[in-house]
Design a protein around this motif. Structure first.
Motif, PDB file in Angstrom:
ATOM      1  N   ASP A   7       8.213 -11.565   3.695  1.00 43.66           N
ATOM      2  CA  ASP A   7       8.261 -10.890   4.990  1.00 43.66           C
ATOM      3  C   ASP A   7       9.477  -9.971   5.079  1.00 43.66           C
ATOM      4  O   ASP A   7       9.399  -8.861   5.610  1.00 43.66           O
ATOM      5  N   GLN A   8      10.603 -10.441   4.555  1.00 38.12           N
ATOM      6  CA  GLN A   8      11.819  -9.629   4.564  1.00 38.12           C
ATOM      7  C   GLN A   8      11.625  -8.359   3.736  1.00 38.12           C
ATOM      8  O   GLN A   8      11.983  -7.254   4.167  1.00 38.12           O
ATOM      9  N   LEU A   9      11.038  -8.496   2.571  1.00 36.87           N
ATOM     10  CA  LEU A   9      10.808  -7.340   1.705  1.00 36.87           C
ATOM     11  C   LEU A   9       9.905  -6.313   2.391  1.00 36.87           C
ATOM     12  O   LEU A   9      10.185  -5.113   2.389  1.00 36.87           O
ATOM     13  N   GLU A  10       8.828  -6.776   2.994  1.00 34.42           N
ATOM     14  CA  GLU A  10       7.913  -5.861   3.690  1.00 34.42           C
ATOM     15  C   GLU A  10       8.599  -5.172   4.861  1.00 34.42           C
ATOM     16  O   GLU A  10       8.415  -3.964   5.088  1.00 34.42           O
ATOM     17  N   THR A  11       9.417  -5.925   5.596  1.00 33.79           N
ATOM     18  CA  THR A  11      10.089  -5.359   6.767  1.00 33.79           C
ATOM     19  C   THR A  11      11.110  -4.301   6.362  1.00 33.79           C
ATOM     20  O   THR A  11      11.216  -3.246   7.003  1.00 33.79           O
ATOM     21  N   ILE A  12      11.853  -4.548   5.292  1.00 32.59           N
ATOM     22  CA  ILE A  12      12.821  -3.552   4.814  1.00 32.59           C
ATOM     23  C   ILE A  12      12.106  -2.255   4.455  1.00 32.59           C
ATOM     24  O   ILE A  12      12.533  -1.156   4.849  1.00 32.59           O
ATOM     25  N   LEU A  13      11.005  -2.363   3.706  1.00 33.94           N
ATOM     26  CA  LEU A  13      10.288  -1.157   3.292  1.00 33.94           C
ATOM     27  C   LEU A  13       9.702  -0.424   4.496  1.00 33.94           C
ATOM     28  O   LEU A  13       9.764   0.813   4.575  1.00 33.94           O
TER      29      LEU A  13
ATOM     30  N   ALA B 105      -5.450 -10.003   5.317  1.00 31.65           N
ATOM     31  CA  ALA B 105      -6.132  -9.234   4.274  1.00 31.65           C
ATOM     32  C   ALA B 105      -6.520  -7.841   4.755  1.00 31.65           C
ATOM     33  O   ALA B 105      -7.038  -7.034   3.979  1.00 31.65           O
ATOM     34  N   SER B 106      -6.260  -7.534   6.011  1.00 35.34           N
ATOM     35  CA  SER B 106      -6.682  -6.261   6.591  1.00 35.34           C
ATOM     36  C   SER B 106      -5.722  -5.132   6.232  1.00 35.34           C
ATOM     37  O   SER B 106      -4.518  -5.333   6.101  1.00 35.34           O
ATOM     38  N   LEU B 107      -6.277  -3.932   6.084  1.00 38.62           N
ATOM     39  CA  LEU B 107      -5.473  -2.736   5.850  1.00 38.62           C
ATOM     40  C   LEU B 107      -5.390  -1.878   7.112  1.00 38.62           C
ATOM     41  O   LEU B 107      -4.938  -0.737   7.072  1.00 38.62           O
ATOM     42  N   GLU B 108      -5.799  -2.442   8.241  1.00 43.66           N
ATOM     43  CA  GLU B 108      -5.830  -1.660   9.483  1.00 43.66           C
ATOM     44  C   GLU B 108      -4.434  -1.324   9.973  1.00 43.66           C
ATOM     45  O   GLU B 108      -4.195  -0.239  10.515  1.00 43.66           O
ATOM     46  N   PHE B 109      -3.470  -2.252   9.779  1.00 43.08           N
ATOM     47  CA  PHE B 109      -2.123  -2.039  10.283  1.00 43.08           C
ATOM     48  C   PHE B 109      -1.151  -1.809   9.124  1.00 43.08           C
ATOM     49  O   PHE B 109      -1.429  -2.145   7.974  1.00 43.08           O
ATOM     50  N   LEU B 110       0.003  -1.244   9.464  1.00 43.88           N
ATOM     51  CA  LEU B 110       0.964  -0.822   8.445  1.00 43.88           C
ATOM     52  C   LEU B 110       1.406  -1.979   7.556  1.00 43.88           C
ATOM     53  O   LEU B 110       1.489  -1.824   6.342  1.00 43.88           O
ATOM     54  N   ARG B 111       1.687  -3.137   8.132  1.00 46.37           N
ATOM     55  CA  ARG B 111       2.185  -4.244   7.303  1.00 46.37           C
ATOM     56  C   ARG B 111       1.168  -4.621   6.236  1.00 46.37           C
ATOM     57  O   ARG B 111       1.531  -4.924   5.098  1.00 46.37           O
ATOM     58  N   GLY B 112      -0.103  -4.622   6.593  1.00 45.34           N
ATOM     59  CA  GLY B 112      -1.133  -4.943   5.611  1.00 45.34           C
ATOM     60  C   GLY B 112      -1.175  -3.927   4.483  1.00 45.34           C
ATOM     61  O   GLY B 112      -1.339  -4.291   3.301  1.00 45.34           O
ATOM     62  N   ARG B 113      -1.034  -2.660   4.811  1.00 51.90           N
ATOM     63  CA  ARG B 113      -1.048  -1.623   3.766  1.00 51.90           C
ATOM     64  C   ARG B 113       0.191  -1.717   2.889  1.00 51.90           C
ATOM     65  O   ARG B 113       0.116  -1.513   1.668  1.00 51.90           O
TER      66      ARG B 113
ATOM     67  N   GLN C 257      -0.966  -2.638  -0.787  1.00 57.35           N
ATOM     68  CA  GLN C 257      -1.096  -1.387  -1.528  1.00 57.35           C
ATOM     69  C   GLN C 257       0.249  -0.829  -1.968  1.00 57.35           C
ATOM     70  O   GLN C 257       0.475  -0.616  -3.172  1.00 57.35           O
ATOM     71  N   LEU C 258       1.134  -0.577  -1.016  1.00 60.10           N
ATOM     72  CA  LEU C 258       2.353   0.162  -1.342  1.00 60.10           C
ATOM     73  C   LEU C 258       3.312  -0.633  -2.218  1.00 60.10           C
ATOM     74  O   LEU C 258       3.775  -0.138  -3.252  1.00 60.10           O
ATOM     75  N   LEU C 259       3.618  -1.872  -1.836  1.00 67.08           N
ATOM     76  CA  LEU C 259       4.569  -2.650  -2.629  1.00 67.08           C
ATOM     77  C   LEU C 259       4.086  -2.906  -4.053  1.00 67.08           C
ATOM     78  O   LEU C 259       4.859  -2.725  -5.008  1.00 67.08           O
ATOM     79  N   PRO C 260       2.822  -3.334  -4.255  1.00 72.63           N
ATOM     80  CA  PRO C 260       2.371  -3.521  -5.635  1.00 72.63           C
ATOM     81  C   PRO C 260       2.437  -2.232  -6.454  1.00 72.63           C
ATOM     82  O   PRO C 260       2.789  -2.268  -7.643  1.00 72.63           O
ATOM     83  N   THR C 261       2.125  -1.088  -5.844  1.00 69.13           N
ATOM     84  CA  THR C 261       2.178   0.187  -6.558  1.00 69.13           C
ATOM     85  C   THR C 261       3.603   0.539  -6.944  1.00 69.13           C
ATOM     86  O   THR C 261       3.879   0.961  -8.081  1.00 69.13           O
ATOM     87  N   LEU C 262       4.546   0.373  -6.022  1.00 66.11           N
ATOM     88  CA  LEU C 262       5.943   0.700  -6.298  1.00 66.11           C
ATOM     89  C   LEU C 262       6.535  -0.243  -7.338  1.00 66.11           C
ATOM     90  O   LEU C 262       7.306   0.179  -8.211  1.00 66.11           O
ATOM     91  N   GLU C 263       6.167  -1.519  -7.279  1.00 63.47           N
ATOM     92  CA  GLU C 263       6.673  -2.477  -8.255  1.00 63.47           C
ATOM     93  C   GLU C 263       6.127  -2.166  -9.654  1.00 63.47           C
ATOM     94  O   GLU C 263       6.850  -2.291 -10.659  1.00 63.47           O
TER      95      GLU C 263
END
Length: 461
Positions: free
Chosen positions: A141-147, A198-206, A210-216
């Motif tokens: 949660d911390q990692l997602e919030t920072i990004l 599991a939803s991509l409707e809101f920013l945290r889900g995306r 999507q974004l964190l796995p791609t950047l990693e």
């Protein structure tokens, strides 16, 4: 005072050798370290998801005496939300823990609306039990919030994210979701999986899927670097909060108003003010954006007492004088300066309160000529309402009438206090401004038996 975050070993999140430690031993050790830094009891925020159910069971097993209650909130978004709350309530009762459950009256349509409704509930429950809120936020949660905050252009203050100094306790902040999952699976603990995860409707889900796995994948170690940046930002924020604690900041009991000696801000640089203002406003529950910070920094050089600015959301900053000299006063919208309903009734039945004012009927006539007391003729209809712009009162010194604002200024009544100041009217004419002046029609001859005496005074924090 804002509580500092728990002092864990000086390692970056994720460096626990969790593969070599049974999950139960790891979580128990983490919990002991977190609770050692927090006095008193906790209200556990439990949603029914895996991470929060892990917190409920871990606390009930290893620190039951620290649980004041479990709080669970139904967002009224559907069957899942209700079922999850029912699970929490059933498990809490089975474990012998007090549970407080509430359902939203209206259905929120955004992450922000859900968060605001949930936190309003959690704070109310915590105040009722005189405890702190504990949540099950994890390292993920911390990692997602920072990004997410970096994407919004946050500075160092925002990048501290969930690790920032806070009255909220987060025992799992250095534990990953995977580590919690291992223990939950081993213990076969019940939980409900939120379909929104599991939803991509809101920013945290995306960001999560999507974004964190791609950047990693593109830059291995990206997540660890981001967490390390958050740690540095959190350490910087702790230094700022410690400075503020030592500076003489005063916060009211409701956490809606705070003040700081003006000289401390005047003696700093422009850059220093840009750091201090957001931290000061946060003590009153006010979040400054970039525009608000710039406005507050400019306001620092205002030398006129009574001057004020309005920030986003209706919050205000005022320069005023108290026992410490000139101070900057921050108030959250809807706080102490909010006006109250008009009262109309006979002179012998004034209510005991007008907003943040107390009105007390006296048994005898006061001996001294006190501006906070008044004698009202018996049987006369009286109206008490908040001061309004344009009010005039006829006094012995100004029989033709004078604007009440002039009397406020002479008595150094702060501009932001005036809208909640009571005005007593008889026959539709201002009769008395408590603590300020009496009208020309107010009885001046002592010893009249037909007068009903009252004292009206402000209720200070």
């Amino acid at each position: 005072m804002v509580r500092d975050t728990a002092e864990f070993p000086e390692i970056f999140p994720g460096d626990y050798p969790s593969d070599d430690i049974p999950p139960g031993e790891l979580l128990r050790a983490v919990l002991e370290v977190a609770l050692a830094a927090v006095p008193g009891q906790l209200v556990l925020a439990v949603s029914g998801g895996r991470d929060s159910m892990a917190l409920l069971h871990a606390m009930a097993r290893w620190a039951p005496e620290r649980i004041a209650a479990v709080a669970t909130f139904d967002h009224a978004t559907g069957v899942y939300a209700t079922d999850a709350c029912s699970l929490v309530a059933a498990e809490a009762r089975r474990l012998g823990v007090t549970v407080v459950r509430e359902r939203a009256r209206t259905v929120g349509t955004s992450e922000a609306a859900w968060r605001d409704a949930r936190w309003s509930f959690l704070r109310r429950v915590a105040r009722g039990f005189r405890a702190q809120v504990a949540t099950a936020h994890t390292r993920d949660d911390q990692l997602e919030t920072i990004l997410m905050r970096a994407l919004r252009g946050s500075g160092a203050r925002g990048l501290a994210a969930l690790a920032a100094p806070s009255p909220v306790v987060r025992p799992w902040l250095r534990v990953s979701r995977g580590e919690l999952a291992r223990w939950v699976d081993t213990e076969q603990l019940p939980y409900r999986e939120d379909p929104m995860n599991a939803s991509l409707e809101f920013l945290r889900g995306r960001v999560r899927h999507q974004l964190l796995p791609t950047l990693e994948a593109a830059s291995p170690g990206f997540g660890a670097d981001l967490l390390a940046m958050g740690e540095r930002a959190a350490a910087w924020r702790r230094d700022v909060e410690r400075w503020l604690d030592a500076s003489g900041v005063i916060v009211n009991g409701e956490g809606t108003r705070c003040s700081l000696p003006a000289r401390l801000l005047e003696q700093t640089t422009v850059e220093g003010r840009a750091v201090i203002w957001p931290a000061l406003c946060a003590r009153a529950g006010v979040t400054l954006d970039a525009h608000g910070t710039r406005a507050a920094v400019r306001f620092t050089t205002t030398n006129r007492r009574g001057a004020h600015i309005t920030l986003a959301g209706g919050a205000t900053v005022e320069r005023r004088c108290d026992s410490r000299g000139d101070v900057f006063d921050v108030r959250r919208a809807g706080g102490q300066g909010t006006a109250w309903p008009v009262h109309a009734g006979p002179s012998d039945a004034l209510p005991p309160r007008f907003g943040r004012w107390r009105c007390r009927r006296l048994g005898v006539e006061p001996l001294a000529n006190d501006p906070w007391t008044i004698g009202l003729p018996a049987g006369v209809p009286v109206v008490v309402r908040p001061w309004a712009e344009g009010d005039r009162i006829k006094t012995a010194g100004a029989p033709a009438g004078r604007r009440v604002t002039r009397y406020f200024s002479e008595n150094r009544v702060a501009v932001l206090d005036r809208p909640s100041w009571p005005v007593v009217l008889v026959d539709d004419e201002p009769f008395w401004i408590p603590g300020i002046c009496r009208g020309l029609a107010a009885p001046s001859r002592p010893g009249r038996p037909d007068l009903i005496w009252y004292r009206c005074e402000r209720e200070f924090d």
